[in-house]
Structure formats: structure tokens, C-alpha cells
Design a protein around this motif. Structure first.
Motif, short mmCIF file in Angstrom:
data_model
loop_
_atom_site.label_atom_id
_atom_site.label_comp_id
_atom_site.label_asym_id
_atom_site.label_seq_id
_atom_site.Cartn_x
_atom_site.Cartn_y
_atom_site.Cartn_z
N LYS A 16 0.83 -1.22 0.00
CA LYS A 16 0.00 0.00 0.00
C LYS A 16 0.86 1.26 0.00
O LYS A 16 0.53 2.25 -0.66
N TYR A 19 2.21 1.67 -3.41
CA TYR A 19 1.17 2.18 -4.29
C TYR A 19 0.95 3.68 -4.05
O TYR A 19 0.78 4.45 -5.00
N SER A 20 0.97 4.09 -2.78
CA SER A 20 0.80 5.52 -2.45
C SER A 20 1.85 6.34 -3.19
O SER A 20 1.56 7.39 -3.77
N LEU A 23 1.00 6.44 -6.81
CA LEU A 23 -0.20 7.25 -7.04
C LEU A 23 0.17 8.73 -7.04
O LEU A 23 -0.23 9.48 -7.94
N PRO A 76 -1.61 3.25 -11.29
CA PRO A 76 -2.46 4.29 -10.70
C PRO A 76 -3.18 5.08 -11.80
O PRO A 76 -2.72 5.13 -12.94
N GLU A 89 -9.20 12.93 -4.22
CA GLU A 89 -8.72 11.54 -4.29
C GLU A 89 -7.54 11.31 -3.33
O GLU A 89 -7.39 10.23 -2.78
N LYS A 92 -9.12 10.80 0.06
CA LYS A 92 -9.73 9.46 0.13
C LYS A 92 -8.66 8.40 0.35
O LYS A 92 -8.81 7.49 1.15
N HIS A 93 -7.56 8.55 -0.38
CA HIS A 93 -6.49 7.57 -0.27
C HIS A 93 -5.85 7.61 1.13
O HIS A 93 -5.58 6.56 1.72
N GLU A 94 -5.62 8.81 1.64
CA GLU A 94 -5.01 8.91 2.98
C GLU A 94 -5.95 8.34 4.05
O GLU A 94 -5.49 7.72 5.01
N TYR A 96 -8.01 5.90 3.58
CA TYR A 96 -7.87 4.45 3.40
C TYR A 96 -6.61 3.95 4.10
O TYR A 96 -6.62 2.92 4.78
#
Ligand code: OFO
Length: 165
Positions: A16, A19-20, A23, A76, A89, A92-94, A96
Motif C-alpha cells: 500500500k 502504491y501511495s 499514485l 495508478p 482523491e 480518500k487515499h489517505e 484508506y
């Protein structure tokens, strides 16, 4: 020695964080090509920070006798309608990631792995800071709406917030 359950969960977290980083790199690239150099600088450095988070987990897991194994990472998104929507977005990701760190912390307490729980404290604090930062940016964007000069100033401020490379 770390339990197999915690090892697996940390490896998921490593994915994750990786991915961050990708992204935010993809978002930085979009900003770079769409007239937002400040936001691009901010997100390029943010991508580096996420890579640092990933490395923290990799080192910790290996140091504790587990094994950090990298996994496949999906592509991404690379298209956004507006800078505002893009930062929504980010939030939202943070959120998550915060939920994921909290789940990991919960697992550590049920597994009685207090060493890892203690290690996770840094990330818990970091998530509060990151969500706060993004919320502040979104508040400013909501204030200026589609006003181009307002966006120009926000972009400048984001550039100033970017840590020096
Ligand atoms: Fe943005 O804090 Fe790690 O993922």
C-alpha cells in the motif's frame, strides 16, 4: 520474532505504501503537464515520502526476523478533471491508509505484538498530519472554486510547501 499473521499484514502495508508513492508520482506528473508546477513539486516530494514509509516497513520487518516480499502493483490513475478533484482523491487515499494502519495496530494488539504496535505509533501520528494537511488544501480549493487566480495562488503555496528535494 514476528508472527506469520503480522508479517503478512506488514507485507500488505508495504504494498500500500508503494502504491501511495506511485499514485502521488502519477498525480505529480499530471500536475506537471497541466499547468500546476507548485502542486507537481508538492506531490513529487510526497511520493518520495511514501517511498520512505515503505522503506521503514521493509527494514522493520526484516530486522524483526520476518521477510519483506514485494508484490505486483496496479497502475495508478493518470487522468483528472480538475486539481480539486485530484486532491479529493488524495484525501480518500489517505483515509484508506489511516484505516489500514489502524487495522494493523489492532491486529498487533490481538497478537500481543507490542513491539510492532509501538513501531506503528509513528505512522498513526503521521496519518493525522497528512489528513490535516490535505483537508487544509481542500478547504482553500473550496474557497476559490474555479477562480483561476485563486488556483494560481494555491498552486504557488503548494510549491512552497514542497520539501526541498
Ligand atoms: Fe501518506 O502516508 Fe504513507 O501511505
Amino acid at each position: 520474532m514476528i508472527s506469520k499473521k503480522v508479517e503478512k499484514a506488514i507485507n500488505e502495508q508495504i504494498k500500500k505504501e508503494e502504491y501511495s508513492s506511485r499514485l502521488y508520482l502519477a498525480m505529480a506528473s499530471w500536475c506537471h503537464r497541466n499547468g500546476y508546477p507548485g502542486a507537481a513539486a508538492f506531490l513529487y516530494t510526497h511520493a518520495d515520502e511514501e517511498r520512505m514509509h515503505q522503506l521503514k516497513f521493509v527494514h522493520f520487518l526484516n530486522d524483526r526476523g520476518g521477510y519483506s516480499v514485494l508484490q505486483d502493483i496496479e497502475q495508478p490513475p493518470f487522468k483528472y478533471d480538475t486539481l480539486h478533484k485530484m486532491f479529493q482523491e488524495v484525501l480518500k487515499h489517505e483515509q484508506y491508509i489511516t484505516a489500514s494502519i489502524n487495522d494493523l495496530y489492532h491486529l498487533c494488539t490481538t497478537e500481543k505484538d507490542y513491539t510492532t504496535a509501538n513501531f506503528l505509533q509513528w505512522f498513526i501520528t503521521e496519518q493525522v498530519e497528512e489528513e490535516n494537511l490535505v483537508n487544509g488544501i481542500l478547504d482553500q480549493m473550496a474557497l476559490v472554486g474555479n477562480d483561476k487566480s485563486g488556483l494560481f495562488h494555491i498552486d504557488k503555496e503548494l510549491g512552497a510547501k514542497a520539501a526541498p528535494a
